[in-house]
Design an enzyme around this catalytic site. Structure first.
Site, PDB file in Angstrom:
ATOM      1  N   ARG A 191      -9.982   0.940   8.400  1.00 59.60           N
ATOM      2  CA  ARG A 191      -9.567  -0.406   8.786  1.00 59.60           C
ATOM      3  C   ARG A 191     -10.631  -1.126   9.592  1.00 59.60           C
ATOM      4  O   ARG A 191     -10.449  -2.274   9.954  1.00 59.60           O
ATOM      5  CB  ARG A 191      -8.332  -0.289   9.669  1.00 59.60           C
ATOM      6  N   ARG A 204      10.952  -0.363  11.337  1.00 60.57           N
ATOM      7  CA  ARG A 204       9.829  -0.171  12.255  1.00 60.57           C
ATOM      8  C   ARG A 204       9.848  -1.199  13.377  1.00 60.57           C
ATOM      9  O   ARG A 204      10.181  -2.359  13.152  1.00 60.57           O
ATOM     10  CB  ARG A 204       8.510  -0.291  11.481  1.00 60.57           C
ATOM     11  N   ARG A 209      11.834  -5.156   5.269  1.00 62.55           N
ATOM     12  CA  ARG A 209      11.600  -3.758   4.910  1.00 62.55           C
ATOM     13  C   ARG A 209      12.461  -2.796   5.739  1.00 62.55           C
ATOM     14  O   ARG A 209      12.694  -2.996   6.916  1.00 62.55           O
ATOM     15  CB  ARG A 209      10.131  -3.416   5.157  1.00 62.55           C
ATOM     16  N   LYS A 231       0.836  -1.212   0.000  1.00 63.96           N
ATOM     17  CA  LYS A 231       0.000   0.000   0.000  1.00 63.96           C
ATOM     18  C   LYS A 231       0.869   1.260   0.000  1.00 63.96           C
ATOM     19  O   LYS A 231       0.659   2.166  -0.799  1.00 63.96           O
ATOM     20  CB  LYS A 231      -0.924   0.020   1.243  1.00 63.96           C
TER      21      LYS A 231
END
Ligand code: AP5
Length: 220
Positions: A90, A163, A129, A15
């Site tokens: 969401r 993250r 990531r 996304k």
């Protein structure tokens, strides 16, 4: 009416990656509730502190916190060309609140695009990531490396960060939350006649092209 696009999909579906490309390709503005919540957590606001613990546990932050943060952002004057909602709505409550917010402004959702992917591939995508600490450009150890190792293609920065919720265990909790609370929105937007489904298992460039064709089709 400026387009209001929603990107639906589980953690790691792409996304954020695709929203940033749509910004470049169409001049739209990405609104990521994940980014807004991480900024609030970083700033140490009351809402941010509450959100941080929930995010690190892989659960969803409460609707009231998310909606307050999003409404603030949507009041800013830079959204005239249209928006891409990344990670919002969401829950059914958030989807209803968005409809109300848009109706008040004489707008509605233009398209909700569901990025369809396999859960197992998502764990690998999220675990590999990292992002540029300077500009937020996203990278992946295997699937999207900068042209020069350790140097951001976009801003030239060399500090990269990961993250706190990007570990295999938390990703599984985030996937569970997605299937329980967010996946039902696919049926919700199908019922409104604005749903598009996109197989998002292929290479990033192919998905960019296919998504661009969908967006070009609904933005005219
Ligand atoms: P959020 O920040 O929204 O995270 P998420 O939905 O879990 O999604 P991700 O950012 O992990 O993945 P993505 O789909 O953007 O994938 P990306 O493009 O980075 O939310 C985090 C948390 O905040 C939530 O768990 C929740 O606690 C809270 N929150 C946020 N919004 C909320 C809301 N509305 N309500 C309540 N709580 C909320 O891609 C992933 C990696 O894969 C990258 O490295 C990328 O380079 C790579 N990649 C992308 N596409 C491909 C491809 N096609 N092939 C191979 N690799 C690819």
């Amino acid at each position: 009416m400026a387009p209001v696009l929603i990107l639906l999909g589980p953690p790691g579906a792409g996304k954020g990656t695709q929203a940033r490309m749509l910004e470049e390709d169409f001049g739209l503005v990405q609104l990521s509730t994940g980014d807004l919540l991480r900024a609030a957590a970083e700033a140490g606001t009351g809402a941010g502190r509450k959100a941080r613990a929930v995010m690190e546990a892989g659960q969803l932050v409460s609707d009231d916190i998310v909606l307050a943060i999003l409404k603030d952002r949507m009041a800013a004057p830079d959204l005239a060309k249209g928006i891409i909602l990344d990670g919002f709505p969401r829950t059914a409550g958030q989807a209803g609140a968005l409809d109300g917010l848009l109706a008040d402004a004489g707008q509605r959702v233009t398209a909700a695009i569901s990025l369809e992917v396999d859960d197992e591939a998502m764990v690998a995508r999220v675990s590999g990531r990292y992002t540029c600490a300077g500009c937020g450009e996203g990278y992946h150890e295997s699937f999207k490396q900068p042209a020069t190792a350790g140097v951001c293609d976009k801003c030239g920065g060399t500090a990269m960060k990961r993250r706190a919720d990007d570990n295999a265990e938390t990703v599984r909790d985030r996937l569970t939350a997605y299937h329980a609370q967010t996946a039902p929105l696919i049926t919700y937007y199908d019922g409104k006649g604005v749903l598009a489904r996109l197989d998002a298992m292929g290479p990033i460039a192919d998905i960019r092209q296919a998504l661009g064709a969908i967006v070009a089709g609904v933005s005219v």
